[in-house]
Every structure is written in C-alpha cells, then in structure tokens.
Design a protein around this motif. Structure first.
Motif, PDB file in Angstrom:
ATOM      1  N   ALA A  72     -15.694 -37.993 -79.790  1.00 52.37           N
ATOM      2  CA  ALA A  72     -14.238 -38.086 -79.869  1.00 52.37           C
ATOM      3  C   ALA A  72     -13.806 -39.468 -80.349  1.00 52.37           C
ATOM      4  O   ALA A  72     -12.887 -39.586 -81.166  1.00 52.37           O
ATOM      5  N   TYR A  75     -14.444 -39.723 -84.095  1.00 51.07           N
ATOM      6  CA  TYR A  75     -13.479 -38.859 -84.777  1.00 51.07           C
ATOM      7  C   TYR A  75     -12.127 -39.555 -84.889  1.00 51.07           C
ATOM      8  O   TYR A  75     -11.530 -39.609 -85.973  1.00 51.07           O
ATOM      9  N   PHE A  76     -11.626 -40.101 -83.776  1.00 56.65           N
ATOM     10  CA  PHE A  76     -10.322 -40.758 -83.809  1.00 56.65           C
ATOM     11  C   PHE A  76     -10.366 -42.078 -84.571  1.00 56.65           C
ATOM     12  O   PHE A  76      -9.361 -42.480 -85.174  1.00 56.65           O
ATOM     13  N   ILE A  79     -10.060 -40.574 -88.268  1.00 54.47           N
ATOM     14  CA  ILE A  79      -8.848 -39.834 -88.620  1.00 54.47           C
ATOM     15  C   ILE A  79      -7.591 -40.697 -88.490  1.00 54.47           C
ATOM     16  O   ILE A  79      -6.652 -40.551 -89.275  1.00 54.47           O
ATOM     17  N   THR A 100      -2.525 -33.693 -87.386  1.00 54.54           N
ATOM     18  CA  THR A 100      -3.834 -33.215 -86.941  1.00 54.54           C
ATOM     19  C   THR A 100      -4.431 -34.158 -85.892  1.00 54.54           C
ATOM     20  O   THR A 100      -4.965 -33.709 -84.875  1.00 54.54           O
ATOM     21  N   ALA A 101      -4.321 -35.453 -86.141  1.00 49.96           N
ATOM     22  CA  ALA A 101      -4.845 -36.436 -85.187  1.00 49.96           C
ATOM     23  C   ALA A 101      -4.100 -36.354 -83.856  1.00 49.96           C
ATOM     24  O   ALA A 101      -4.717 -36.410 -82.783  1.00 49.96           O
ATOM     25  N   SER A 104      -5.009 -33.178 -82.040  1.00 47.90           N
ATOM     26  CA  SER A 104      -6.373 -33.336 -81.535  1.00 47.90           C
ATOM     27  C   SER A 104      -6.393 -34.186 -80.272  1.00 47.90           C
ATOM     28  O   SER A 104      -7.080 -33.851 -79.299  1.00 47.90           O
ATOM     29  N   MET A 105      -5.655 -35.284 -80.283  1.00 54.26           N
ATOM     30  CA  MET A 105      -5.618 -36.151 -79.106  1.00 54.26           C
ATOM     31  C   MET A 105      -5.001 -35.416 -77.915  1.00 54.26           C
ATOM     32  O   MET A 105      -5.502 -35.489 -76.788  1.00 54.26           O
ATOM     33  N   ALA A 107      -4.958 -32.188 -77.446  1.00 58.06           N
ATOM     34  CA  ALA A 107      -5.911 -31.156 -77.034  1.00 58.06           C
ATOM     35  C   ALA A 107      -7.047 -31.754 -76.203  1.00 58.06           C
ATOM     36  O   ALA A 107      -7.460 -31.165 -75.195  1.00 58.06           O
ATOM     37  N   VAL A 108      -7.537 -32.905 -76.614  1.00 58.24           N
ATOM     38  CA  VAL A 108      -8.604 -33.564 -75.851  1.00 58.24           C
ATOM     39  C   VAL A 108      -8.085 -33.934 -74.463  1.00 58.24           C
ATOM     40  O   VAL A 108      -8.790 -33.753 -73.460  1.00 58.24           O
TER      41      VAL A 108
END
Length: 146
Positions: A72, A75-76, A79, A100-101, A104-105, A107-108
């Motif tokens: 993670a 990824y961050f 992105i 999207t970022a 995603s954050m 969702a995490v």
C-alpha cells in the motif's frame, strides 16, 4: 499522418484557458486542482520517505513492516505523485488518477484497517475533497455550455 503539435497546443492543459474567457468557477476549479496537486505531491513524497527510511529509526524500517503495508505504501508513493503532475497540468487524467488515489485510500482505511489503522477522519476528508471537486467542476461546466 497527423499534423505536428504546436507548443501552444501541447501546453494547453497547463494554461487551461485565457483569462478573458475563464469564468469565476473555472478559476476556482483551477486553484483547487493546483492545491490538490501540492497536497498530492506532499503525500507522495511522504510515502517515498517512508519507503526510503528517511527520518525513521532502526525499529521502523520499511522492510520490517508487513507485506500489505509495504504494498500500500509503494502504491500510494507512486499514484500520489502521478496525480500531482496531472492535477497541476489541469489535465482530465490528473483528476481521474487523483480520484482513484482517494478512493483507494478510503477503501484501505475502511476495508483493511490493519494496514493503516482505519481512520474515519481520512475517509471524511477524502469525501469532502471529492464533493468540493464535484461542485466546482459542475459550476465550471455551467459557465461553458458547449
């Protein structure tokens, strides 16, 4: 074969539009995108500093963290920097990568709280920023009916 692209055409997303035909909401949207670009850049640099171990003690080395946390973080780190460039250019893809970022954050934080701690404050901030973007984008679009 296609015509060569002029410098003005290539930089159009950066220039966004001329001051004469730029409405108030479009200017606000541009400033918002630039502010989000700066924030995304800082977030990306923060994640890279974690990956590289800058400012960390010996007990908090990146390689000692669990694999999901490492994944993670990398990824961050990537992105957020890509989003920062796109947002600064005011390119459509920049907003897409930024959204999207952010999703995603969130969702995490919600679905995988063991990775970053499950902070609902982060989710609320992301949702607020998305709503601000949506309002500004809609108002800007109303100024320029095409």
């Amino acid at each position: 074969m296609s015509e060569p692209v002029s410098i003005e055409q290539a930089l159009e997303p950066v220039q966004s539009s001329k001051k004469d035909d730029q409405g108030r909401w479009t200017r606000w949207l541009l400033w918002f995108l630039r502010a989000m670009a700066v924030i995304s850049m800082l977030k990306g640099l923060y994640h890279w500093s974690v990956v590289l171990g800058i400012g960390e003690g010996p007990d908090s080395a990146f390689t000692l963290q669990p694999i999901p946390w490492q994944t993670a973080t990398v990824y961050f780190a990537i992105i957020d920097l890509v989003a920062a460039v796109g947002l600064w250019l005011a390119a459509v893809w920049g907003a897409v990568v930024w959204l999207t970022a952010g999703v995603s954050m969130a969702a995490v934080q919600v679905f995988f709280p063991q990775i970053y701690g499950g902070s609902w404050l982060v989710v609320a901030i992301e949702l607020t920023l998305f709503c601000c973007y949506l309002v500004l984008a809609l108002q800007s679009a109303r100024e320029h009916p095409h």
